[in-house]
Design an enzyme around this catalytic site. Structure first.
Site, PDB file in Angstrom:
ATOM      1  CB  CYS A  73      -0.871  -0.023   1.254  1.00  0.00           C
ATOM      2  SG  CYS A  73      -1.880   1.451   1.469  1.00  0.00           S
ATOM      3  CD  GLU A 152     -10.912  -1.478  -3.098  1.00  0.00           C
ATOM      4  OE1 GLU A 152     -11.819  -2.145  -2.590  1.00  0.00           O
ATOM      5  OE2 GLU A 152      -9.698  -1.777  -2.998  1.00  0.00           O
ATOM      6  CB  CYS A 186      -1.774   4.042  -5.389  1.00  0.00           C
ATOM      7  SG  CYS A 186      -3.291   3.252  -4.829  1.00  0.00           S
ATOM      8  CG  HIS A 188      -6.338   0.249  -5.257  1.00  0.00           C
ATOM      9  ND1 HIS A 188      -5.717   0.223  -4.029  1.00  0.00           N
ATOM     10  CD2 HIS A 188      -7.589  -0.252  -5.060  1.00  0.00           C
ATOM     11  CE1 HIS A 188      -6.562  -0.269  -3.132  1.00  0.00           C
ATOM     12  NE2 HIS A 188      -7.704  -0.559  -3.727  1.00  0.00           N
TER      13      HIS A 188
HETATM   14  N1  DGL Z   1      -3.545   0.573  -2.444  1.00  0.00           N
HETATM   15  C1  DGL Z   1      -3.482   1.724  -1.589  1.00  0.00           C
HETATM   16  C2  DGL Z   1      -2.222   2.515  -1.867  1.00  0.00           C
HETATM   17  O1  DGL Z   1      -1.332   1.973  -2.426  1.00  0.00           O
HETATM   18  C3  DGL Z   1      -4.731   2.496  -1.699  1.00  0.00           C
HETATM   19  C4  DGL Z   1      -4.810   3.575  -0.691  1.00  0.00           C
HETATM   20  C5  DGL Z   1      -6.148   3.985  -0.255  1.00  0.00           C
HETATM   21  O2  DGL Z   1      -6.819   3.180   0.336  1.00  0.00           O
HETATM   22  O3  DGL Z   1      -6.491   5.148  -0.451  1.00  0.00           O
HETATM   23  O4  DGL Z   1      -2.050   3.643  -1.560  1.00  0.00           O
END
Ligand code: DGL
Length: 271
Positions: A73, A152, A186, A188
């Site tokens: 993350c 998501e 990130c 995601h």
């Molecule tokens: N996968 C998370 C990251 O790398 C997402 C962060 C979030 O929940 O805003 O930052």
């Protein structure tokens, strides 16, 4: 040799991009994954809240007797205090170091783009590590707070008009800065890689923070003599803090050929 599982966590499902790569490079390792799907996103929250959530996530993984922890993350990696990480009973890594090393190795014109959550960009974590390695790097950073909810919620199909519009809105200034390398800071964001790549152009190298971190973690586990010694048969167990239904619907997207495995809901607030 150590047959305990590797622990991986994220605010949601994005960290599965690191799990996919881990399973590819370390097929004999067991993995325990926690996705804090009940509290995602982290990236728009206060520093103290993110640290508190990360402590609970780590505590849960330690109770699963993991041998190594990966904060897959960007937000936690940019926020969790390094001095606290150094005191954990098992080795810990975030995604910032490996992503920055990959970006510095890839750039030719020393113009590096960085995208991440608001908390990640505000922390200056990636920029500080890049400047340590390449002091004259020109870094263009942009927070992209809508990307995590888009991913998501499954708005990842190629050419999705909503996502395409948001990508153009966020990345216009990064593209205009002439970067030849863009860190997807990130975990995601790799789900949007094709659309981000189409917008940035073929000559821009995209760095997938989760993927390069999984590769670096595999090397670290070998160095520390923490690998299981098995060459196949590794398993994955998944835990989430909200209903497992969303995980089951989305896991194919994130894990591809590695989708499958038990998913259980836990009460993360109690850790
Ligand atoms: N996968 C998370 C990251 O790398 C997402 C962060 C979030 O929940 O805003 O930052």
């Amino acid at each position: 040799m150590d047959t305990r599982p590797i622990g991986v966590f994220d605010s949601g499902l994005g960290g599965l991009t690191a799990v996919r790569q881990l399973r590819r490079v370390l097929p004999g390792e067991d993995i325990v994954y926690f996705g804090d799907t009940g509290r995602v996103p982290y990236g728009s929250r206060a520093h103290d809240t993110i640290v508190q959530y990360a402590r609970q996530d780590i505590h849960f993984l330690l109770e699963q007797d993991v041998k190594f922890i990966i904060a897959a993350c960007g937000t936690v990696s940019s926020t969790f205090p390094p001095e606290e990480a150094a005191k954990l009973p098992v080795p810990y890594t975030g995604v910032v170091g490996a992503a920055c090393r990959a970006a510095v190795a890839a750039t030719r014109n020393r113009r590096v783009g960085l995208i991440g959550t608001a908390a990640t960009i505000r922390s200056g974590s990636y920029a500080a590590v890049i400047r340590d390695m390449m002091p004259d790097a020109k870094i263009t950073a942009r927070a992209c707070p809508l990307f995590v909810p888009l991913v998501e919620n499954g708005y990842v199909n190629d050419g999705n008009p909503v996502t395409r519009l948001v990508i153009a809105e966020y990345l216009e200034e990064v593209r205009a800065a002439g970067v030849d390398t863009l860190i997807l800071g990130c975990t995601h964001y790799p789900l949007l890689k094709k659309m981000i790549g189409d917008f940035m152009g073929d000559d821009v190298t995209l760095i997938d923070a989760g993927k390069v971190t999984a590769q670096a973690a595999a090397a670290a586990l070998a160095d520390l003599d923490l690998l299981s010694g098995r060459t196949g048969g590794g398993t994955a167990r998944y835990y989430v803090s909200d209903t497992p239904d969303n995980f089951t619907q989305q896991e194919q997207l994130f894990l591809g050929e590695y989708a499958g495995g038990p998913v259980e809901r836990i009460a993360i607030e109690s850790y």
